[in-house]
Design a protein around this motif. Structure first.
Motif, PDB file in Angstrom:
ATOM      1  N   ASP A  99      -7.795   1.931   0.304  1.00 30.59           N
ATOM      2  CA  ASP A  99      -8.786   2.505  -0.612  1.00 30.59           C
ATOM      3  C   ASP A  99      -8.094   3.115  -1.825  1.00 30.59           C
ATOM      4  OD1 ASP A  99     -10.784   1.839   1.188  1.00 30.59           O
ATOM      5  OD2 ASP A  99     -11.003   3.867   1.976  1.00 30.59           O
ATOM      6  N   ALA A 100      -7.046   3.897  -1.579  1.00 35.26           N
ATOM      7  CA  ALA A 100      -6.367   4.600  -2.665  1.00 35.26           C
ATOM      8  C   ALA A 100      -5.724   3.626  -3.645  1.00 35.26           C
ATOM      9  CB  ALA A 100      -5.314   5.545  -2.093  1.00 35.26           C
ATOM     10  N   VAL A 101      -5.046   2.611  -3.114  1.00 37.48           N
ATOM     11  CA  VAL A 101      -4.360   1.658  -3.988  1.00 37.48           C
ATOM     12  C   VAL A 101      -5.366   0.797  -4.755  1.00 37.48           C
ATOM     13  CG1 VAL A 101      -2.840  -0.360  -4.016  1.00 37.48           C
ATOM     14  CG2 VAL A 101      -2.231   1.641  -2.650  1.00 37.48           C
ATOM     15  N   GLU A 102      -6.431   0.347  -4.085  1.00 34.96           N
ATOM     16  CA  GLU A 102      -7.400  -0.496  -4.786  1.00 34.96           C
ATOM     17  C   GLU A 102      -8.162   0.278  -5.855  1.00 34.96           C
ATOM     18  OE1 GLU A 102      -8.400  -4.241  -1.914  1.00 34.96           O
ATOM     19  OE2 GLU A 102      -9.739  -2.511  -1.765  1.00 34.96           O
ATOM     20  N   ILE A 103      -8.492   1.524  -5.582  1.00 33.77           N
ATOM     21  CA  ILE A 103      -9.176   2.317  -6.612  1.00 33.77           C
ATOM     22  C   ILE A 103      -8.249   2.533  -7.807  1.00 33.77           C
ATOM     23  CG2 ILE A 103     -10.073   4.625  -7.112  1.00 33.77           C
ATOM     24  CD1 ILE A 103     -11.338   4.574  -4.285  1.00 33.77           C
ATOM     25  N   ALA A 104      -6.983   2.818  -7.550  1.00 33.23           N
ATOM     26  CA  ALA A 104      -6.027   2.960  -8.651  1.00 33.23           C
ATOM     27  C   ALA A 104      -5.868   1.645  -9.408  1.00 33.23           C
ATOM     28  CB  ALA A 104      -4.678   3.424  -8.111  1.00 33.23           C
ATOM     29  N   LEU A 105      -5.830   0.541  -8.686  1.00 31.07           N
ATOM     30  CA  LEU A 105      -5.696  -0.776  -9.298  1.00 31.07           C
ATOM     31  C   LEU A 105      -6.910  -1.107 -10.164  1.00 31.07           C
ATOM     32  CD1 LEU A 105      -4.156  -3.468  -9.518  1.00 31.07           C
ATOM     33  CD2 LEU A 105      -5.191  -4.133  -7.332  1.00 31.07           C
ATOM     34  N   LEU A 106      -8.103  -0.803  -9.656  1.00 27.73           N
ATOM     35  CA  LEU A 106      -9.322  -1.053 -10.422  1.00 27.73           C
ATOM     36  C   LEU A 106      -9.403  -0.150 -11.650  1.00 27.73           C
ATOM     37  CD1 LEU A 106     -11.796  -1.561  -7.460  1.00 27.73           C
ATOM     38  CD2 LEU A 106     -11.305  -3.242  -9.262  1.00 27.73           C
ATOM     39  N   GLN A 107      -9.028   1.089 -11.497  1.00 29.27           N
ATOM     40  CA  GLN A 107      -9.044   1.988 -12.659  1.00 29.27           C
ATOM     41  C   GLN A 107      -8.078   1.501 -13.733  1.00 29.27           C
ATOM     42  OE1 GLN A 107      -8.264   5.711 -10.653  1.00 29.27           O
ATOM     43  NE2 GLN A 107     -10.451   6.158 -10.400  1.00 29.27           N
ATOM     44  N   HIS A 108      -6.917   0.999 -13.319  1.00 31.35           N
ATOM     45  CA  HIS A 108      -5.974   0.419 -14.271  1.00 31.35           C
ATOM     46  C   HIS A 108      -6.605  -0.783 -14.975  1.00 31.35           C
ATOM     47  CE1 HIS A 108      -2.116  -1.095 -15.831  1.00 31.35           C
ATOM     48  NE2 HIS A 108      -2.535  -2.282 -15.455  1.00 31.35           N
ATOM     49  N   LEU A 137       0.849  -1.195   0.000  1.00 34.71           N
ATOM     50  CA  LEU A 137       0.000   0.000   0.000  1.00 34.71           C
ATOM     51  C   LEU A 137       0.884   1.244   0.000  1.00 34.71           C
ATOM     52  CD1 LEU A 137      -2.765  -1.086   2.539  1.00 34.71           C
ATOM     53  CD2 LEU A 137      -2.650  -1.470   0.057  1.00 34.71           C
ATOM     54  N   ILE A 138       1.275   1.660  -1.211  1.00 35.64           N
ATOM     55  CA  ILE A 138       2.188   2.796  -1.344  1.00 35.64           C
ATOM     56  C   ILE A 138       1.593   3.834  -2.304  1.00 35.64           C
ATOM     57  CG2 ILE A 138       4.342   1.672  -0.682  1.00 35.64           C
ATOM     58  CD1 ILE A 138       4.819   1.030  -3.633  1.00 35.64           C
ATOM     59  N   PRO A 139       0.447   4.423  -1.936  1.00 37.84           N
ATOM     60  CA  PRO A 139      -0.150   5.420  -2.835  1.00 37.84           C
ATOM     61  C   PRO A 139       0.727   6.644  -3.036  1.00 37.84           C
ATOM     62  CG  PRO A 139      -1.234   5.442  -0.689  1.00 37.84           C
ATOM     63  CD  PRO A 139      -0.349   4.230  -0.714  1.00 37.84           C
ATOM     64  N   HIS A 140       1.690   6.871  -2.134  1.00 35.98           N
ATOM     65  CA  HIS A 140       2.616   7.993  -2.259  1.00 35.98           C
ATOM     66  C   HIS A 140       3.669   7.741  -3.341  1.00 35.98           C
ATOM     67  CE1 HIS A 140       4.298   5.077   0.572  1.00 35.98           C
ATOM     68  NE2 HIS A 140       5.495   5.467   0.140  1.00 35.98           N
ATOM     69  N   ASP A 141       3.697   6.516  -3.897  1.00 38.72           N
ATOM     70  CA  ASP A 141       4.695   6.166  -4.912  1.00 38.72           C
ATOM     71  C   ASP A 141       3.981   5.581  -6.139  1.00 38.72           C
ATOM     72  OD1 ASP A 141       6.854   5.402  -6.413  1.00 38.72           O
ATOM     73  OD2 ASP A 141       7.759   4.107  -4.889  1.00 38.72           O
ATOM     74  N   PRO A 142       3.253   6.421  -6.877  1.00 34.56           N
ATOM     75  CA  PRO A 142       2.477   5.909  -8.013  1.00 34.56           C
ATOM     76  C   PRO A 142       3.333   5.288  -9.104  1.00 34.56           C
ATOM     77  CG  PRO A 142       2.519   8.313  -8.016  1.00 34.56           C
ATOM     78  CD  PRO A 142       3.094   7.879  -6.707  1.00 34.56           C
ATOM     79  N   ASP A 143       4.578   5.723  -9.240  1.00 30.19           N
ATOM     80  CA  ASP A 143       5.433   5.146 -10.277  1.00 30.19           C
ATOM     81  C   ASP A 143       5.723   3.671  -9.993  1.00 30.19           C
ATOM     82  OD1 ASP A 143       5.509   7.567 -11.584  1.00 30.19           O
ATOM     83  OD2 ASP A 143       7.442   8.175 -10.735  1.00 30.19           O
ATOM     84  N   THR A 144       6.030   3.360  -8.740  1.00 29.67           N
ATOM     85  CA  THR A 144       6.278   1.961  -8.384  1.00 29.67           C
ATOM     86  C   THR A 144       5.005   1.136  -8.536  1.00 29.67           C
ATOM     87  OG1 THR A 144       8.066   2.553  -6.874  1.00 29.67           O
ATOM     88  CG2 THR A 144       7.043   0.413  -6.549  1.00 29.67           C
ATOM     89  N   LEU A 145       3.879   1.687  -8.083  1.00 30.51           N
ATOM     90  CA  LEU A 145       2.616   0.968  -8.258  1.00 30.51           C
ATOM     91  C   LEU A 145       2.345   0.690  -9.731  1.00 30.51           C
ATOM     92  CD1 LEU A 145       0.158   2.655  -5.720  1.00 30.51           C
ATOM     93  CD2 LEU A 145       1.069   0.321  -5.641  1.00 30.51           C
TER      94      LEU A 145
END
Length: 248
Positions: A94-103, A47-55
């Motif tokens: 929440d932040a990581v899963e929403i980003a993951l789902l949007q991807h 859970l690293i929403p502060h590091d979107p590049d790594t995600l």
């Protein structure tokens, strides 16, 4: 040997205890094991929403996305203040899963979501939730059959669901009425655009949704990973999902 599909699973925060442990990310073994059994390669995501590049580097390597159960979704994600009805939240999750789902939605990757997973999917797509079914839904059934030391089983079949004929979920489960377990106190209130409700509890609570396009996008409110040994339809949720991920 064919390449096995890589399935992304976001973790959940375990707060640290001074002098005992540092903060941790964790995920239940049953989810990982069920994916492994049907040929998936589970990739547990920090859970690293502060590091979107790594995600993004992680997301780009995935063939499918599995969203699991867990703590409550933060109501501010769907435009409501958090009340005393809402329990523990995990904003980083929440932040990581929403980003993951949007991807996954943007890339048309297969998605399977369970329990909290159906809720965060609905929120990610623009829907809302009941912060607590028992107080916000008149005549609601009991849905929060959480394990206790006296009744520890996660396999308890709490109620039936009715599955919509002709739906992808109906095809997978193979039955119009299916008994399910139930370990949640939140649920879909306003269904998001782009999702179709395909299963319901006797009190009208939405228990299953799927996408309206060709993408494999299936979400259920119960915990099928606990029922794969007794109900073939629950096993098929995992085999059809990993099969779709293999073809992605």
């Amino acid at each position: 040997m064919p390449r096995r599909p890589v399935i992304g699973i976001a973790t959940q925060t375990l707060p640290g205890k001074p002098g005992e442990r540092q903060p941790c990310w964790l995920m239940g073994r049953s989810y990982v094991e069920e994916l492994r059994k049907v040929g998936g390669v589970p990739w547990v995501i920090p859970l690293i929403p502060h590091d979107p590049d790594t995600l993004q580097e992680i997301f780009d390597r995935l063939d499918g996305v599995f969203i699991t159960g867990g703590v409550d979704v933060d109501p501010t994600r769907y435009g409501e203040p958090k009340t005393e009805l809402c329990g523990t939240i995990d904003p980083d999750r929440d932040a990581v899963e929403i980003a993951l789902l949007q991807h996954a939605l943007n890339r048309q990757l297969p998605v399977l979501a369970v329990c909290r997973g159906i809720q965060i999917l609905n929120v990610a797509c623009g829907g809302t939730l009941y912060q607590d079914v028992s107080t916000q839904v008149p005549a609601a059934l009991k849905h929060d059959f959480f394990p206790t030391p006296e009744q520890p089983s996660r396999k308890y079949l709490a109620h039936d669901i009715t599955v919509k004929a002709g739906s992808r979920l109906g095809y997978i489960l193979g039955e119009a009425v299916v008994p399910v377990n139930s370990m949640h106190h939140q649920a879909i209130k306003d269904l998001a655009p782009g999702l179709a409700a395909t299963a319901f509890a006797p009190d009208g609570i939405i228990e299953g949704v799927e996408g309206t396009a060709s993408q494999y996008l299936v979400a259920v409110q119960w915990h099928p990973e606990e029922l794969t040994e007794t109900q073939p339809g629950m096993k098929r949720l995992f085999t059809t999902f990993t099969g779709a991920a293999s073809a992605a």
